[in-house]
Scaffold this active site. Sequence first.
Site, PDB file in Angstrom:
ATOM      1  N   CYS A  30      40.265  34.516  42.582  1.00 22.89           N
ATOM      2  CA  CYS A  30      38.977  34.156  41.980  1.00 22.89           C
ATOM      3  C   CYS A  30      38.955  32.635  41.833  1.00 22.89           C
ATOM      4  O   CYS A  30      39.972  31.955  42.049  1.00 22.89           O
ATOM      5  CB  CYS A  30      38.853  34.819  40.616  1.00 22.89           C
ATOM      6  SG  CYS A  30      40.174  34.304  39.495  1.00 22.89           S
ATOM      7  N   CYS A 114      41.076  29.031  32.668  1.00 24.76           N
ATOM      8  CA  CYS A 114      39.838  29.246  33.433  1.00 24.76           C
ATOM      9  C   CYS A 114      38.633  28.869  32.561  1.00 24.76           C
ATOM     10  O   CYS A 114      38.583  29.233  31.379  1.00 24.76           O
ATOM     11  CB  CYS A 114      39.738  30.708  33.850  1.00 24.76           C
ATOM     12  SG  CYS A 114      38.164  31.056  34.669  1.00 24.76           S
ATOM     13  N   GLU A 144      46.040  36.178  27.542  1.00 20.20           N
ATOM     14  CA  GLU A 144      44.650  35.760  27.290  1.00 20.20           C
ATOM     15  C   GLU A 144      44.232  36.162  25.873  1.00 20.20           C
ATOM     16  O   GLU A 144      43.529  35.405  25.181  1.00 20.20           O
ATOM     17  CB  GLU A 144      43.694  36.390  28.322  1.00 20.20           C
ATOM     18  CG  GLU A 144      42.250  35.968  28.072  1.00 20.20           C
ATOM     19  CD  GLU A 144      41.230  36.639  28.976  1.00 20.20           C
ATOM     20  OE1 GLU A 144      41.611  37.192  30.039  1.00 20.20           O
ATOM     21  OE2 GLU A 144      40.034  36.626  28.622  1.00 20.20           O
ATOM     22  N   SER A 241      49.589  42.019  35.803  1.00 18.59           N
ATOM     23  CA  SER A 241      48.254  41.479  36.077  1.00 18.59           C
ATOM     24  C   SER A 241      47.204  42.472  35.588  1.00 18.59           C
ATOM     25  O   SER A 241      46.977  43.521  36.203  1.00 18.59           O
ATOM     26  CB  SER A 241      48.103  41.238  37.586  1.00 18.59           C
ATOM     27  OG  SER A 241      46.754  41.023  37.902  1.00 18.59           O
TER      28      SER A 241
HETATM   29  O1  10G Z   1      44.507  39.821  35.049  1.00 16.24           O
HETATM   30  P1  10G Z   1      45.341  38.967  34.195  1.00 16.24           P
HETATM   31  O2  10G Z   1      44.600  38.457  33.000  1.00 16.24           O
HETATM   32  O3  10G Z   1      46.627  39.607  33.757  1.00 16.24           O
HETATM   33  O4  10G Z   1      45.723  37.638  34.997  1.00 16.24           O
HETATM   34  P2  10G Z   1      46.100  37.348  36.509  1.00 16.24           P
HETATM   35  O5  10G Z   1      46.890  36.100  36.480  1.00 16.24           O
HETATM   36  O6  10G Z   1      46.680  38.536  37.156  1.00 16.24           O
HETATM   37  O7  10G Z   1      44.709  37.082  37.254  1.00 16.24           O
HETATM   38  C1  10G Z   1      43.885  36.001  36.983  1.00 16.24           C
HETATM   39  C2  10G Z   1      43.210  36.195  35.703  1.00 16.24           C
HETATM   40  C3  10G Z   1      43.347  35.370  34.651  1.00 16.24           C
HETATM   41  C4  10G Z   1      43.929  34.045  34.737  1.00 16.24           C
HETATM   42  C5  10G Z   1      42.908  35.829  33.318  1.00 16.24           C
HETATM   43  S1  10G Z   1      41.354  35.212  32.941  1.00 16.24           S
HETATM   44 FE1  SF4 Z   2      39.529  34.583  37.368  1.00 16.22          FE
HETATM   45 FE2  SF4 Z   2      40.110  35.082  34.832  1.00 16.22          FE
HETATM   46 FE3  SF4 Z   2      38.476  33.144  35.440  1.00 16.22          FE
HETATM   47 FE4  SF4 Z   2      37.752  35.650  35.815  1.00 16.22          FE
HETATM   48  S1  SF4 Z   2      38.133  34.676  33.888  1.00 16.22           S
HETATM   49  S2  SF4 Z   2      37.384  33.940  37.180  1.00 16.22           S
HETATM   50  S3  SF4 Z   2      39.695  36.568  36.419  1.00 16.22           S
HETATM   51  S4  SF4 Z   2      40.639  33.285  35.989  1.00 16.22           S
END
Ligand code: 10G
Ligand code: SF4
Length: 326
Positions: A30, A114, A144, A241
Site C-alpha cells: 500500500c 502511515c 498500531e 501482519s
Molecule cells: O497489518 P499490520 O497492521 O499488522 O501491518 P503490516 O506491516 O503487515 O502492513 C502494513 C500496515 C500497517 C503499517 C499498519 S497501518
Molecule cells: Fe497501508 Fe496501514 Fe497506511 Fe493502510 S493505514 S495505507 S495498511 S500503512
Amino acid sequence: MAQTDLETPVTTESGLPPLDLLIAAPRGFCAGVDRAIRIVELAIEKYGAPVYVRHEIVHNRFVVDELRQKGAVFVEELDEVPDDAPVVFSAHGVPKAVPFKASERGLTWLDATCPLVSKVHRQAERLSEQGRHILFIGHQGHPEVIGTLGQLPDGAMTLVETIADVATLVVADPDNLAFLTQTTLSVDDTAGMVEALRARFPNIQMPRGEDICYATSNRQAAVKRIAHQCDAMLVIGAPNSSNSVRLVEVAEREGTRAILVQRGECIDFDWLDGVKTLGITAGASAPEILVREVVDRLATRYTIREREVEAVAERMIFKLPRGLAA
Ligand code: 10G
Ligand code: SF4
C-alpha cells in the site's frame, strides 16, 4: 464473472497437471508501506549506516532482511538505539512518549507512521479535547493499537475487541462517547461492532471518514471478488501482519479454504491436493517479488495459467517527510 477462459485441459504438454491462478488486484504494498520503506532507504542514504528502526518497519521478514542488508538495524525499544544513531519509527505508529523520549535524548528521529494512522491519532486528540471518551476498536497488543492508545493519557480511551466486549462495557457517560478504529480491521466484523456500539450507545460519535484504510478495504474487496471462484486461496503475508490475516478470514468467510504463506518455499503441496483453481493475494506489507516467487514455485509442479482480477483501481501515493523528499 464469466470463467469460460479458465476451462483447463486435463493433460498438458509438459506432463504437469494444470492449475489456474486467479490473482487478486489490488494486492501487496500500500502507499503507507511504500513510503515507510523509502524513508528507511533515504535515511540510510542521508545519514549513512547504521540507521536504527524501532519495530519491523512493516510486518514482513523479506522487507526487513533487505533493509538490514542495506544498513538498517531493527530493535523493539528506543533504549536499544545508541545516542549517535538516527532512528525511524515504524509505519504502524508509536505512542507519543516515544518521539518525546527520542527528542529528550537528542536523537535524530524520523517518523514513518502511515499518514492514515497519523490521521487517527489526530482525531483521537481532537475528540479528547472535546471531552469525549473514546472507544477504540482494535486488536490488543498490536503495535498500531499500542501507538494509537498511546496518543492520550491512560484512561482516555478504552479498547474494544469484540461484540461481547461492547455488551459488558462500563462507561462513565454513555452520551459523551466517540469511537475510532485500527486501520487494518475486517470491514465486515467492524460493521458488526459499530452496529453493536450504536445500539448500546445511540449518541456515540462516529468517525467522520472511515478509519479502516483504503488499502485494507480494497484488498478485502479483491479477495471477495475471486474467492467464490477458487478451490483454495494463498495469502502472501506474515503471521504478525494484521491485514494479511484478515484476508485469510475474508476468503474463509466466502467459503474458500485459505492459508497464509510467507514465501514460495513455504507452500505445502499436499494442502493443494485436488485444487484446480487457486486464488492468490498478498497483504499490504508483502512485496510483489514474493507473489512471483510463489507463482514460480507452483510452476515447478503445475502447468500454470494465471489471470489477474481487478476489483478496484488503486493509485494512492503518499508524500515523503520534508527533509527526505528529493
Ligand atoms: O497489518 P499490520 O497492521 O499488522 O501491518 P503490516 O506491516 O503487515 O502492513 C502494513 C500496515 C500497517 C503499517 C499498519 S497501518
Ligand atoms: Fe497501508 Fe496501514 Fe497506511 Fe493502510 S493505514 S495505507 S495498511 S500503512
